[in-house]
Design a protein around this motif. Structure first.
Motif, PDB file in Angstrom:
ATOM      1  N   VAL A 219       0.861  -1.182   0.000  1.00 20.49           N
ATOM      2  CA  VAL A 219       0.000   0.000   0.000  1.00 20.49           C
ATOM      3  C   VAL A 219       0.898   1.232   0.000  1.00 20.49           C
ATOM      4  O   VAL A 219       1.872   1.304   0.754  1.00 20.49           O
ATOM      5  N   SER A 220       0.587   2.207  -0.842  1.00 19.26           N
ATOM      6  CA  SER A 220       1.401   3.416  -0.925  1.00 19.26           C
ATOM      7  C   SER A 220       1.025   4.413   0.166  1.00 19.26           C
ATOM      8  O   SER A 220       0.015   4.253   0.863  1.00 19.26           O
ATOM      9  N   ASP A 222      -0.217   7.234  -0.176  1.00 14.11           N
ATOM     10  CA  ASP A 222      -1.506   7.868  -0.457  1.00 14.11           C
ATOM     11  C   ASP A 222      -2.665   6.879  -0.347  1.00 14.11           C
ATOM     12  O   ASP A 222      -3.761   7.114  -0.841  1.00 14.11           O
ATOM     13  N   ASN A 223      -2.388   5.741   0.325  1.00 16.84           N
ATOM     14  CA  ASN A 223      -3.420   4.738   0.646  1.00 16.84           C
ATOM     15  C   ASN A 223      -3.993   4.057  -0.600  1.00 16.84           C
ATOM     16  O   ASN A 223      -5.184   3.762  -0.683  1.00 16.84           O
ATOM     17  N   THR A 224      -3.117   3.768  -1.544  1.00 18.10           N
ATOM     18  CA  THR A 224      -3.510   3.061  -2.766  1.00 18.10           C
ATOM     19  C   THR A 224      -2.889   1.666  -2.776  1.00 18.10           C
ATOM     20  O   THR A 224      -1.713   1.503  -2.441  1.00 18.10           O
ATOM     21  N   LYS A 420      -6.670  -7.430  -2.828  1.00 18.01           N
ATOM     22  CA  LYS A 420      -7.444  -6.233  -3.160  1.00 18.01           C
ATOM     23  C   LYS A 420      -8.717  -6.158  -2.331  1.00 18.01           C
ATOM     24  O   LYS A 420      -9.102  -5.071  -1.853  1.00 18.01           O
ATOM     25  N   LYS A 424      -9.569  -3.217   0.308  1.00 19.46           N
ATOM     26  CA  LYS A 424     -10.792  -2.405   0.178  1.00 19.46           C
ATOM     27  C   LYS A 424     -11.564  -2.387   1.481  1.00 19.46           C
ATOM     28  O   LYS A 424     -12.074  -1.334   1.897  1.00 19.46           O
ATOM     29  N   GLN A 429      -7.633   2.381  -1.199  1.00 14.71           N
ATOM     30  CA  GLN A 429      -8.202   2.666  -2.521  1.00 14.71           C
ATOM     31  C   GLN A 429      -7.766   1.640  -3.555  1.00 14.71           C
ATOM     32  O   GLN A 429      -6.659   1.154  -3.513  1.00 14.71           O
TER      33      GLN A 429
END
Length: 429
Positions: A219-220, A222-224, A420, A424, A429
């Motif tokens: 997870v990055s 920026d929460n991706t 994923k 989620k 994100q």
């Protein structure tokens, strides 16, 4: 993979040293500033083996007022701590947080004192930067000082390597086995002359180390979700290659078969953290003095290492900080290493006499000569609070490849899909 004193030393639910668990507050208000009144007792929680005994004893003697009440908490330490937080009573002033749990605690930073508010800026530079970052929130709050770290190295049997046509000298091993491809190629050669000696003890155990050699995880910032990107697929393919080459011993670290294989030479190598030395030493009898240390192929990683934090319930946060600053000083981290192989997070400790001792178990090598440079070179990677949960499907699905029940591509697709979905549900994100 962490099958060692870091997770398996636990005794009973609460083995208490020096008295019963005493809380310094009757409740918890996470929305208020830390208390500033003077304490008569500071409570300190940790798990068995998490702190060196001589360091604990010395710290208790060094701070007679307020009295330090130290408690070792067995079982699921994180769950016990969370239950105590939620109950609002008996919350310790100072508590350990395991390295694998720190990311999940960052969203609950309001439960802890920002150590910068009690003087931490004066000592944060004493610790390896990447470890401090693990206990730092995205908005800059620091909730813990590092107890220790787990830099990795290649443990290997010098006698098995040389009989199999591989170099035995640590410098030559490090030079020839620079990458995972080099390491696997050496494993193929070794197997030709010694079919029972498989250079990879358990390919699925290797996965976390390979991921840890990179600067990105699942997870990055920026929460991706980025677990489907090339850096994770590369780690996956690296592990699968060991399986495909049939140099995977499929023997989980810490198991009885692992212990036996280390001594018998059927497990001639292991890549693990500094604290794994205790596990290997306790496992073997006939191979004492035949082990050596070299740099981890493809670069260092970290596995393990924990923190001391101050809770918002602490009656005297400033005094509590003086306690953890003293306990985790370079001198005391060196002492903890000598006591229990608790590897220092302070590079200044690496020059202390306790860490410069030649180890007969490793043929007279000085372990810090390998682990010290590794500790300083570990890459900084953002670890999201959801990281552990998101990573699990990849580990589970690798086992299906190892067992032959799925192809690598099918297992990868399943792992990404499951990861994923978990991400989620956790707001990623």
């Amino acid at each position: 993979m962490e099958l060692s004193r870091r997770t398996l030393l636990a005794g009973g639910f609460a083995a208490v040293l020096g008295g019963t668990v005493v809380g310094c507050s009757s409740g918890m208000d996470t929305g208020t500033e830390a208390k500033k009144n003077t304490a008569t007792t500071l409570t300190l929680w940790c798990w068995p083996g998490g702190l060196g005994k001589s360091v604990v004893d010395d710290t208790i003697a060094h701070f007679p007022d307020p009295t330090i009440k130290y408690s070792e908490i067995g079982g699921d330490f994180k769950q016990k701590l969370i239950t105590t937080f939620n109950g609002g009573t008996g919350i310790p002033d100072i508590t350990g947080i395991k390295g694998e749990d720190i990311a999940s605690m960052l969203p609950q930073a309001e439960r802890f004192v920002d150590l910068k508010t009690v003087g931490a800026d004066s000592v944060l530079g004493d610790y390896v930067e990447w470890k401090v970052k693990q206990a730092t929130t995205l908005d800059g709050k620091v909730i813990g000082l590092p107890i220790d770290i787990g830099p990795t190295a290649l443990y290997y049997r010098e006698d098995v390597f040389t009989k199999g046509g591989l170099p035995g000298d640590p410098a030559k091993v490090a030079e020839q086995l620079k990458t995972w491809d080099d390491f696997f190629a050496a494993g193929v050669e070794l197997k030709k002359s010694n079919p029972k000696a498989l250079i990879v003890w358990d390919a699925t155990d290797l996965y976390d180390i390979v991921v840890g050699q990179g600067t990105e995880r699942y997870v990055s910032k920026d929460n991706t979700f980025i677990g489907d990107q090339d850096h994770i697929r590369k780690a996956w393919d690296t592990v699968v290659k060991a399986m495909t080459l049939k140099i995977d011993g499929k023997t989980a670290s810490g198991s009885p078969d692992w212990n036996a294989g280390l001594d018998q030479g059927t497990i001639p190598a292991h890549v693990g953290a500094a604290w794994v030395a205790l596990d290997i030493k306790s496992a073997v009898k006939s191979s004492v003095g035949k082990w050596r240390l070299a740099a981890t192929p493809s670069g260092p990683a970290n596995f393990g290492g924990s923190f001391l934090t101050i809770t918002k319930n602490a009656a005297d946060p400033a005094k509590a900080f003086e306690v953890i600053k003293y306990m985790l000083s370079p001198d005391n981290q060196a002492k903890a290493y000598a006591d229990a192989q608790i590897f220092p997070a302070t590079p200044a400790a690496y020059d202390k006499p306790q860490l410069k001792v030649a180890d007969p178990f490793f043929g007279g090598q000085v372990p810090i000569d390998v682990f010290g440079p590794a500790a300083k070179a570990i890459p900084v990677a953002y670890e999201a609070p959801s990281d552990g949960a998101v990573a699990q499907p990849f580990k589970d699905e690798l086992k299906t490849v190892q067992s032959g029940s799925k192809t690598s591509d099918a297992a990868w697709a399943s792992a990404v899909s499951k990861a994923k979905a978990i991400a989620k549900r956790q707001g990623v994100q």
